[in-house]
Design a protein around this motif. Structure first.
Motif, PDB file in Angstrom:
ATOM      1  N   LEU A  62       0.809  -1.218   0.000  1.00 45.42           N
ATOM      2  CA  LEU A  62       0.000   0.000   0.000  1.00 45.42           C
ATOM      3  C   LEU A  62       0.845   1.274   0.000  1.00 45.42           C
ATOM      4  N   SER A  63       2.111   1.123   0.334  1.00 43.93           N
ATOM      5  CA  SER A  63       2.972   2.308   0.379  1.00 43.93           C
ATOM      6  C   SER A  63       3.206   2.871  -1.010  1.00 43.93           C
ATOM      7  N   PRO A  64       3.206   4.199  -1.146  1.00 45.35           N
ATOM      8  CA  PRO A  64       3.623   4.793  -2.420  1.00 45.35           C
ATOM      9  C   PRO A  64       5.095   4.456  -2.646  1.00 45.35           C
ATOM     10  N   LYS A  65       5.498   4.390  -3.891  1.00 45.75           N
ATOM     11  CA  LYS A  65       6.866   3.981  -4.213  1.00 45.75           C
ATOM     12  C   LYS A  65       7.608   5.113  -4.941  1.00 45.75           C
ATOM     13  N   PRO A  66       8.096   6.088  -4.178  1.00 44.19           N
ATOM     14  CA  PRO A  66       8.853   7.169  -4.832  1.00 44.19           C
ATOM     15  C   PRO A  66      10.249   6.680  -5.238  1.00 44.19           C
ATOM     16  N   TYR A  67      10.329   6.044  -6.386  1.00 45.56           N
ATOM     17  CA  TYR A  67      11.600   5.464  -6.831  1.00 45.56           C
ATOM     18  C   TYR A  67      12.511   6.556  -7.408  1.00 45.56           C
ATOM     19  N   ILE A  68      12.944   7.402  -6.504  1.00 44.24           N
ATOM     20  CA  ILE A  68      13.915   8.440  -6.855  1.00 44.24           C
ATOM     21  C   ILE A  68      15.297   7.884  -6.526  1.00 44.24           C
ATOM     22  N   LEU A  69      16.139   7.823  -7.508  1.00 38.69           N
ATOM     23  CA  LEU A  69      17.461   7.231  -7.307  1.00 38.69           C
ATOM     24  C   LEU A  69      18.314   8.108  -6.404  1.00 38.69           C
ATOM     25  N   ILE A  70      18.844   7.510  -5.339  1.00 41.01           N
ATOM     26  CA  ILE A  70      19.749   8.217  -4.437  1.00 41.01           C
ATOM     27  C   ILE A  70      21.189   7.941  -4.825  1.00 41.01           C
ATOM     28  N   TYR A  71      21.493   6.682  -5.069  1.00 42.69           N
ATOM     29  CA  TYR A  71      22.819   6.355  -5.594  1.00 42.69           C
ATOM     30  C   TYR A  71      22.783   4.995  -6.282  1.00 42.69           C
ATOM     31  N   GLU A  72      23.754   4.780  -7.140  1.00 46.90           N
ATOM     32  CA  GLU A  72      23.954   3.491  -7.801  1.00 46.90           C
ATOM     33  C   GLU A  72      25.457   3.253  -7.882  1.00 46.90           C
ATOM     34  N   LEU A  73      25.940   2.337  -7.078  1.00 47.26           N
ATOM     35  CA  LEU A  73      27.368   2.072  -7.016  1.00 47.26           C
ATOM     36  C   LEU A  73      27.861   1.408  -8.299  1.00 47.26           C
ATOM     37  N   GLN A  74      29.048   1.789  -8.683  1.00 54.45           N
ATOM     38  CA  GLN A  74      29.661   1.224  -9.880  1.00 54.45           C
ATOM     39  C   GLN A  74      30.668   0.143  -9.476  1.00 54.45           C
ATOM     40  N   TYR A  75      31.057  -0.640 -10.458  1.00 51.69           N
ATOM     41  CA  TYR A  75      32.052  -1.687 -10.251  1.00 51.69           C
ATOM     42  C   TYR A  75      33.361  -1.048  -9.773  1.00 51.69           C
ATOM     43  N   PRO A  76      34.030  -1.624  -8.737  1.00 54.82           N
ATOM     44  CA  PRO A  76      33.757  -2.915  -8.091  1.00 54.82           C
ATOM     45  C   PRO A  76      32.924  -2.799  -6.827  1.00 54.82           C
ATOM     46  N   TRP A  77      32.498  -1.539  -6.464  1.00 58.48           N
ATOM     47  CA  TRP A  77      31.812  -1.354  -5.188  1.00 58.48           C
ATOM     48  C   TRP A  77      30.447  -2.037  -5.141  1.00 58.48           C
ATOM     49  N   ASP A  78      29.802  -2.174  -6.292  1.00 59.96           N
ATOM     50  CA  ASP A  78      28.527  -2.893  -6.307  1.00 59.96           C
ATOM     51  C   ASP A  78      28.737  -4.366  -5.947  1.00 59.96           C
ATOM     52  N   ILE A  79      29.835  -4.940  -6.430  1.00 57.25           N
ATOM     53  CA  ILE A  79      30.156  -6.333  -6.103  1.00 57.25           C
ATOM     54  C   ILE A  79      30.507  -6.465  -4.622  1.00 57.25           C
ATOM     55  N   VAL A  80      31.204  -5.479  -4.091  1.00 56.00           N
ATOM     56  CA  VAL A  80      31.552  -5.491  -2.665  1.00 56.00           C
ATOM     57  C   VAL A  80      30.283  -5.518  -1.806  1.00 56.00           C
ATOM     58  N   MET A  81      29.302  -4.684  -2.174  1.00 55.78           N
ATOM     59  CA  MET A  81      28.055  -4.634  -1.413  1.00 55.78           C
ATOM     60  C   MET A  81      27.292  -5.950  -1.485  1.00 55.78           C
ATOM     61  N   VAL A  82      27.268  -6.555  -2.653  1.00 52.07           N
ATOM     62  CA  VAL A  82      26.614  -7.860  -2.797  1.00 52.07           C
ATOM     63  C   VAL A  82      27.328  -8.892  -1.919  1.00 52.07           C
ATOM     64  N   GLY A  83      28.650  -8.802  -1.877  1.00 46.63           N
ATOM     65  CA  GLY A  83      29.413  -9.703  -1.023  1.00 46.63           C
ATOM     66  C   GLY A  83      29.061  -9.527   0.444  1.00 46.63           C
ATOM     67  N   VAL A  84      28.893  -8.281   0.866  1.00 46.44           N
ATOM     68  CA  VAL A  84      28.502  -8.001   2.247  1.00 46.44           C
ATOM     69  C   VAL A  84      27.115  -8.582   2.536  1.00 46.44           C
ATOM     70  N   GLN A  85      26.203  -8.457   1.568  1.00 39.73           N
ATOM     71  CA  GLN A  85      24.860  -9.017   1.743  1.00 39.73           C
ATOM     72  C   GLN A  85      24.903 -10.537   1.867  1.00 39.73           C
ATOM     73  N   ILE A  86      25.753 -11.171   1.093  1.00 43.50           N
ATOM     74  CA  ILE A  86      25.893 -12.635   1.177  1.00 43.50           C
ATOM     75  C   ILE A  86      26.407 -13.038   2.560  1.00 43.50           C
ATOM     76  N   ILE A  87      27.400 -12.301   3.063  1.00 44.14           N
ATOM     77  CA  ILE A  87      27.925 -12.575   4.402  1.00 44.14           C
ATOM     78  C   ILE A  87      26.813 -12.389   5.449  1.00 44.14           C
ATOM     79  N   ALA A  88      25.978 -11.358   5.271  1.00 45.37           N
ATOM     80  CA  ALA A  88      24.887 -11.092   6.205  1.00 45.37           C
ATOM     81  C   ALA A  88      23.877 -12.237   6.214  1.00 45.37           C
ATOM     82  N   VAL A  89      23.553 -12.752   5.044  1.00 43.49           N
ATOM     83  CA  VAL A  89      22.613 -13.874   4.953  1.00 43.49           C
ATOM     84  C   VAL A  89      23.193 -15.101   5.649  1.00 43.49           C
TER      85      VAL A  89
END
Length: 207
Positions: A62-89
């Motif tokens: 039910l929440s409105p979805k204001p999909y305003i982009l705040i940031y989008e990490l570029q390679y290799p930092w996007d891969i680093v973040m995915v790695g952190v998420q995998i460790i978190a899981v």
């Protein structure tokens, strides 16, 4: 709608989810139910989990979805973040191993009731004090790994940011009320544990 209005609606919806969740989790509600339905309280944990999922999904949908982009990490930092998420899981799964999954979901309680050996003084869950594994370093490792996963986002939109902030705030509120129940159940043993082990973050600054 303006962005400010969208943000207010999102916060209200997730606030309602948190309010419903907190009221249903409160011991005074469970005690009143026990006085009325006795051992049928064994079904409450399962009911509570179902309602929690439904209300959370409803708040998100039910929440409105204001999909305003705040940031989008570029390679290799996007891969680093995915790695952190995998460790978190992996960390969250490891922390869950120290709990009885069927008890957490509410099925173990129903099985005990059907066998005629349910202790209604336990209300809707048999609590155990777990201080091994990741619980030696933080009292709420599942919250810690959840926050770690939520924060490590390679792409962040405005809705995601508000969503994450609301959940993190609720983790702290939930931990506060959960610990009040644990102190009531385990007394000095939990108080001593609380003195020596940080709450959510595994550093003594956040006790």
């Amino acid at each position: 709608m303006t962005i400010v209005t969208d943000i207010i609606i999102i916060v209200i919806l997730f606030g309602l989810f948190g309010l419903i969740h907190s009221i249903m989790a409160a011991d005074f509600v469970k005690h009143r139910l026990v006085n009325k339905i006795g051992s049928q309280i064994a079904w409450y944990r399962l009911f509570f989990n179902i309602v929690s999922v439904i209300t959370f999904v409803a708040a998100w949908y039910l929440s409105p979805k204001p999909y305003i982009l705040i940031y989008e990490l570029q390679y290799p930092w996007d891969i680093v973040m995915v790695g952190v998420q995998i460790i978190a899981v992996i960390g969250a799964v490891y922390a869950f191993r120290f709990f009885d999954g069927l008890e957490f979901l509410g099925f173990r309680q129903v099985l005990r009731k059907e066998r005629g050996n349910y202790d209604q003084s336990e209300l809707d869950e048999h609590y155990t004090l777990e201080i091994n594994g990741p619980y030696k370093y933080m009292r709420h490792p599942i919250y810690f790994f959840s926050i770690m996963y939520l924060v490590a986002r390679p792409v962040l939109y405005l809705f995601d940011l508000i969503f994450v902030i609301c959940l993190i705030i609720y983790f702290f509120i939930g931990a506060f009320f959960e610990e009040k129940k644990l102190v009531a159940r385990f007394g000095v043993k939990y108080i001593d544990y609380k003195k020596n082990v940080p709450a959510i973050f595994p550093i003594k600054l956040f006790r």
